[in-house]
Design an enzyme around this catalytic site. Structure first.
Site, PDB file in Angstrom:
ATOM      1  N   GLY A  11      24.226  55.964 -37.616  1.00  0.00           N
ATOM      2  CA  GLY A  11      24.626  55.532 -36.267  1.00  0.00           C
ATOM      3  C   GLY A  11      25.876  56.304 -35.878  1.00  0.00           C
ATOM      4  N   LEU A  12      25.669  57.432 -35.200  1.00  0.00           N
ATOM      5  CA  LEU A  12      26.794  58.358 -34.950  1.00  0.00           C
ATOM      6  C   LEU A  12      27.181  58.377 -33.482  1.00  0.00           C
ATOM      7  CD1 LEU A  12      25.650  61.253 -37.317  1.00  0.00           C
ATOM      8  CD2 LEU A  12      27.346  59.448 -37.789  1.00  0.00           C
ATOM      9  N   SER A 130      38.410  47.154 -35.476  1.00  0.00           N
ATOM     10  CA  SER A 130      39.060  47.084 -34.167  1.00  0.00           C
ATOM     11  C   SER A 130      39.971  48.276 -33.927  1.00  0.00           C
ATOM     12  CB  SER A 130      39.900  45.810 -34.052  1.00  0.00           C
ATOM     13  OG  SER A 130      40.534  45.775 -32.780  1.00  0.00           O
ATOM     14  N   HIS A 187      39.555  37.765 -32.775  1.00  0.00           N
ATOM     15  CA  HIS A 187      40.451  38.843 -32.306  1.00  0.00           C
ATOM     16  C   HIS A 187      40.099  39.210 -30.872  1.00  0.00           C
ATOM     17  CE1 HIS A 187      40.792  43.137 -31.277  1.00  0.00           C
ATOM     18  NE2 HIS A 187      41.949  43.097 -31.879  1.00  0.00           N
ATOM     19  N   ARG A 448      33.017   5.578 -20.636  1.00  0.00           N
ATOM     20  CA  ARG A 448      31.814   5.837 -21.443  1.00  0.00           C
ATOM     21  C   ARG A 448      31.229   4.535 -21.958  1.00  0.00           C
ATOM     22  NH1 ARG A 448      32.688   8.222 -26.017  1.00  0.00           N
ATOM     23  NH2 ARG A 448      30.676   9.261 -26.206  1.00  0.00           N
TER      24      ARG A 448
END
Ligand code: 6PG
Length: 479
Positions: A11-12, A130, A187, A448
């Site tokens: 996966g480039l 990240s 994050h 309630r």
């Protein structure tokens, strides 16, 4: 093909290519593969000189190029594409080999994949990476979830290529299975909140104080020298100072005001609802993005009356600017506190042993929310790992006390003047909710019980009770 590669990357696209180059630049032999071989060839042509790459045209070639235990990093779209790549490669791997998913996968998918592959003797590792393209190439923050055995092999490699702060790597093993992707998700949730708070501060300085974008860029540049020092404040100054070359107008004024989102903030809020973890600042930031895209709704509301516009003198604008800095800092502390508490809540739910000092430590560099105050957050959790809130730490408690008045004045001014500050207001209300001696939740319980006989607890004795609202005597019985 001799098995010489320390790691393989399949996966480039932007992130995968950048990570492969980062590994190679640090002396690792990197086998590289992409579903469309042209991507592999262009990587070799452009960057083959940066280190030792082993191009592979097929999955079989890629696996054959890997030293044992094989380490294969998947850098493809989260979801079905990741499952497809796992299905392609897993049959080619042996006991003890490792598959690392470096994408923004949903932590629940990572937990499922880790359990499935563990059955087959393969270590599945969910690594939250990240820092975008820049970070992946020059040093990301890497939040790793997976077995201790796999981190013993992978950890030194991730720590070598990650960002370094005070000689410490911004990579660590967060916990087992989906813990790494969970923390990456939070994050991103904090990232949403942080970006929204900054955007609201900008809007207030523009609409209330009357500054232009370039002036506000300078204000953020000055704030970045103080306690708000962070990557997001730094780039905000750059974005606001930028002039659109085509029109000569401030860049921010030619950008369409509808925010996109790939989904990690949304996942954070959805997961927080399941955990009953009130990340209200993240939620408001995510909904603010959604609201910005509601074109017809905005058109319907636009003609409606709003707040009052009262121009400010220069000195009033300067005073207001100082108040906004304090309100931004207070709201930011609350947003980070909410995210860190959510991680604690999840750790209890999913059986992870997560060290928040280590999390704050690796967020100090490489990642999008990197900020100077994360060092103090790290110190706070190192001193008290079970800290229930940052505001239980004397230093942060003192700071939030000092900014009470301006924080409230800024939110009040935004309400009075009709400037939307959903994240500022959510952070302040969260603070007041948790401070309250008595909450109106007592009335909710009464309502309630009235319409649904859902019962309630009392302050003066144990047990659950129901009032017979339909009976004249409205007697109460224990249920
Ligand atoms: C990171 C970023 C990244 C994020 C994109 C955009 O940590 O490098 O958080 O993972 O996906 O920056 O995300 P949104 O489209 O959801 O804003």
């Amino acid at each position: 093909m001799n098995a010489s590669a320390h790691i393989g990357v399949t996966g480039l696209a932007v992130m995968g290519r950048s990570l492969a180059r980062n590994f190679a630049r640090h002396g690792y032999t990197v086998a590289v593969h992409n579903r469309t071989p042209s991507r592999t060839r262009s990587l070799m042509e452009e960057f083959g000189h940066e280190g030792t790459f082993v191009p592979a045209e097929t999955a079989q070639e890629l696996v054959a190029a890997l030293q044992r235990p094989r380490r294969l990093m998947i850098m493809v779209q989260a979801g079905a594409a990741t499952d497809a790549v796992i299905d392609e490669f897993a049959p080619l791997l042996d006991d003890g080999d490792m598959i690392i998913d470096g994408g923004n996968a949903h932590f629940a998918d990572t937990r499922r994949r880790e359990a499935d592959l563990r059955e087959r003797g393969i270590h599945f590792v969910g690594a939250g990476v990240s820092g975008g393209e820049e970070g992946a190439l020059h040093g990301p923050s890497i939040m790793v979830g997976g077995s201790k055995e796999s981190y013993a092999v992978l950890g030194p490699m991730f720590e070598t290529i990650s960002a370094q702060v005070d000689g410490q790597a911004c990579s660590t093993r967060i916990g087992s299975d989906g813990a790494g992707h969970f923390v990456k998700m939070v994050h991103n949730g904090i990232e949403y909140a942080d970006m929204q708070l900054i955007a609201e501060a900008y809007d207030l300085l523009r609409q209330v104080a009357g500054y232009g974008p370039a002036e506000i860029g300078e204000i953020f540049r000055a704030w970045n020298k103080g306690r708000l020092e962070s990557y997001l404040v730094e780039i905000t100054a750059e974005v606001l100072s930028h002039t659109d070359p085509g029109t000569g107008k401030p860049f921010v004024d030619v950008v369409a005001d509808t925010a996109g989102q790939k989904g990690t903030g949304r996942w954070t809020v959805q997961t927080a609802l399941d955990l009953a973890s009130p990340v209200t600042a993240v939620a408001q930031a995510t909904f603010a993005r959604a609201a910005s895209g509601q074109a017809s709704l905005r058109a319907a509301y636009r003609p409606l009356p709003g707040g009052v516009r009262i121009p400010m003198s220069r000195s009033e604008a300067e005073r207001f600017t100082s108040q906004v800095e304090q309100a931004l800092y207070a709201s930011k502390v609350i947003a980070y506190d909410q995210g860190l508490k959510m991680i604690q809540d999840a750790a209890l739910t999913y059986g992870w042993d997560i060290d928040l000092a280590a999390v704050a430590g690796i967020w100090r560099g490489g990642c999008i929310i990197r900020a100077a105050f994360l060092d103090r957050i790290r110190t706070a959790y190192a001193a008290e790992p079970r800290l229930v809130s940052l505001l239980a730490e004397p230093g942060f408690a003192k700071e939030i006390t000092a900014v009470q008045v301006p924080w409230r004045e800024v939110v009040a001014a935004s309400v009075r003047r009709g400037v939307p500050t959903p994240a500022f207001a959510a952070a302040l209300s969260y603070y007041d909710t948790l401070r309250a001696d008595r909450l109106p939740a007592a009335l909710l319980q009464g309502q309630r019980d009235y319409f649904g006989a859902h019962s309630y607890r009392r302050t003066d004795r144990q047990g659950a009770f129901h009032t017979h609202w339909g009976h004249p005597d409205r007697s109460e019985t224990e249920v």
